[in-house]
Design a protein around this motif. Structure first.
Motif, PDB file in Angstrom:
ATOM      1  N   GLN A  78      49.072  26.895  68.338  1.00  0.00           N
ATOM      2  CA  GLN A  78      48.983  28.055  67.289  1.00  0.00           C
ATOM      3  C   GLN A  78      47.566  27.743  66.778  1.00  0.00           C
ATOM      4  OE1 GLN A  78      50.597  30.424  66.409  1.00  0.00           O
ATOM      5  NE2 GLN A  78      49.848  31.205  64.425  1.00  0.00           N
TER       6      GLN A  78
ATOM      7  N   ALA B 225      53.672  28.203  62.873  1.00  0.00           N
ATOM      8  CA  ALA B 225      53.348  28.620  61.531  1.00  0.00           C
ATOM      9  C   ALA B 225      51.688  28.018  61.466  1.00  0.00           C
ATOM     10  CB  ALA B 225      54.102  28.349  60.472  1.00  0.00           C
ATOM     11  N   GLU B 226      51.582  26.760  61.641  1.00  0.00           N
ATOM     12  CA  GLU B 226      50.352  26.123  61.331  1.00  0.00           C
ATOM     13  C   GLU B 226      49.278  25.929  62.340  1.00  0.00           C
ATOM     14  OE1 GLU B 226      49.648  25.220  57.920  1.00  0.00           O
ATOM     15  OE2 GLU B 226      51.801  25.900  57.283  1.00  0.00           O
TER      16      GLU B 226
END
Length: 330
Positions: free
Chosen positions: A140, A178-179
Motif C-alpha cells: 500500500q 489501509a495503512e
C-alpha cells in the motif's frame, strides 16, 4: 542475470519449479522442512481412516484413487498403502503429483505425474501444497496498492506499477489494505489452483491442509518467507530455498464452495488423540512405545503448530464423511 526485476509470482515460479528450481532437486523438500507426513506415520493412519470413509461413501468403486499433490518423496502414499488391507490395495490407483524427478526407490505401484489426472474417484490430499502456489506481492502506498518486484539473485525489492485489475478486485474483497507500508499476497492464483484441482475430482473428497489466515486476521505485512536446512531464512528467489506464504483459506473456500475445519479438529475426529498413557511400572517397554505414539500424535494436533493448519474440505458425488461433519466451521 542480475539487475532483472520481476514480479514476485514470476520469481517464485522460476525459483521453485524452473529448471534449477528448488523442487527440481529430488528429495530437496524433505531435507529443508518438516511436514505432517514426516512428523509421524499417524498422519497416514488418519488418511487411511478417511479413505475408508470415502470408499464407503462411493460404494467401493472398482478403482479407488488417492492423489497426493506436491507429494515430495512419496512417503504419504507409501505409508498409506502399507496400512490398508489387501482387498483395498488391489483397487488403488496411487498418484504422486510432483514436478521434480521421481525418486528411484519409490515402489512401482505408485504413479508419478507432473499434474493431477482428470476424472479422480477417491481422495485428493493437498498437504502444504497451496502455500507453494506462487503469488504476487503488493504494498500500500499513498497512491493505492502497488506491485512489488524483486531482483531474483539478491532478493532486493522495489515498487513498480499497479497490480492487474483482477488482482485489485481480489484485494478489495479479501485483503483490503489501509495503512501505507502494509503488504498483501494476492491469493487469486491459489483460488484458481484449488478450483482447477476440484474440477479434476469426479467423485470423492478433496482436502487441502495449510497454514492460513482469514479476512479478519490477515498479517499486516504479509507472510512470504523462505526455508533452508530446517531454518527460516530470507525469501531470496534464487532457487536455493523454499518460498512459501500462508493461504487466504476463506477466499479459496468461497471460490469452490468448499468447507473449512482445522487439522486439530479433523485429526482428532479421525482418531488422533495425543493422550499421555497411564504409567504401568510392570510394562516399561510398552509404556515407552505408547508414550512415543502419544508424543507424535500430539505434534500433529498441536494448535500452535501443525494442528493450527486450516483444512479445505470439498466433497463431490458423496456427503462429507461423518467424522468430519462435526468439525466443519471449527
Amino acid at each position: 542475470m542480475r539487475g532483472v526485476w520481476v514480479p514476485w509470482r514470476a520469481a517464485m515460479e522460476e525459483a521453485l519449479y524452473g529448471v534449477r528450481g528448488f523442487y527440481r532437486t529430488t528429495g530437496a523438500a524433505a531435507r529443508h522442512f518438516r511436514t505432517s507426513v514426516h512428523a509421524s506415520r499417524h498422519f497416514a493412519a488418519a488418511m487411511a481412516t478417511l479413505l475408508a470413509e470415502v470408499d464407503g461413501g462411493l460404494r467401493r468403486p472398482g478403482r479407488l484413487d488417492v492423489v497426493d499433490m506436491g507429494g515430495g518423496d512419496g512417503r504419504l502414499l507409501c505409508d498409506l498403502h502399507a496400512q490398508l488391507p489387501p482387498h483395498v490395495q488391489q483397487r488403488l490407483r496411487l498418484v504422486v503429483v510432483e514436478r521434480g524427478q521421481r525418486p528411484s526407490e519409490l515402489p512401482g505401484h505408485i504413479h508419478w505425474a507432473p499434474e493431477a489426472p482428470d476424472g479422480i474417484s477417491g481422495l485428493i490430499v493437498a498437504n502444504e501444497w497451496l502455500d507453494n502456489v506462487p503469488v504476487d506481492v503488493v504494498e500500500q502506498t499513498a497512491n493505492g496498492p502497488r506491485l512489488v518486484v524483486v531482483e531474483p539473485q539478491t532478493g532486493e525489492e522495489r515498487i513498480d506499477g499497479r497490480p492487474a485489475k483482477e488482482d485489485r478486485r481480489w484485494l478489495d474483497r479479501w485483503w483490503p489494505l489501509a495503512e501505507t507500508g502494509e503488504r498483501a499476497e494476492v491469493g487469486r492464483s491459489r483460488d484458481e489452483g484449488w478450483h482447477e484441482l476440484v474440477k479434476r475430482l469426479h467423485r470423492g473428497l478433496a482436502i487441502a491442509a495449510d497454514y492460513g489466515h482469514y479476512r479478519h486476521s490477515r498479517p499486516p505485512f504479509g507472510s512470504l518467507t523462505g526455508y533452508r536446512d530446517g531454518r527460516q531464512v530470507l525469501p531470496v528467489p534464487d532457487g536455493s530455498c523454499d518460498l512459501t506464504a500462508h493461504v487466504a483459506l476463506d477466499a479459496c473456500a468461497q471460490a469452490t464452495g468448499s468447507q473449512l475445519t482445522t487439522q486439530r479438529a479433523a485429526l482428532r475426529a479421525l482418531g488422533v488423540r495425543g493422550a499421555r498413557p497411564p504409567y504401568d511400572p510392570a510394562a516399561d517397554t510398552a509404556y515407552l512405545r505408547e508414550l512415543l505414539v502419544a508424543s507424535e500424535e500430539a505434534e500433529l494436533i498441536d494448535p500452535d503448530g501443525l494442528g493450527g493448519f486450516g483444512w479445505l474440505v470439498h466433497a463431490k458425488g458423496m456427503s462429507v464423511p461423518t467424522p468430519l461433519r462435526g468439525t466443519i466451521g471449527s
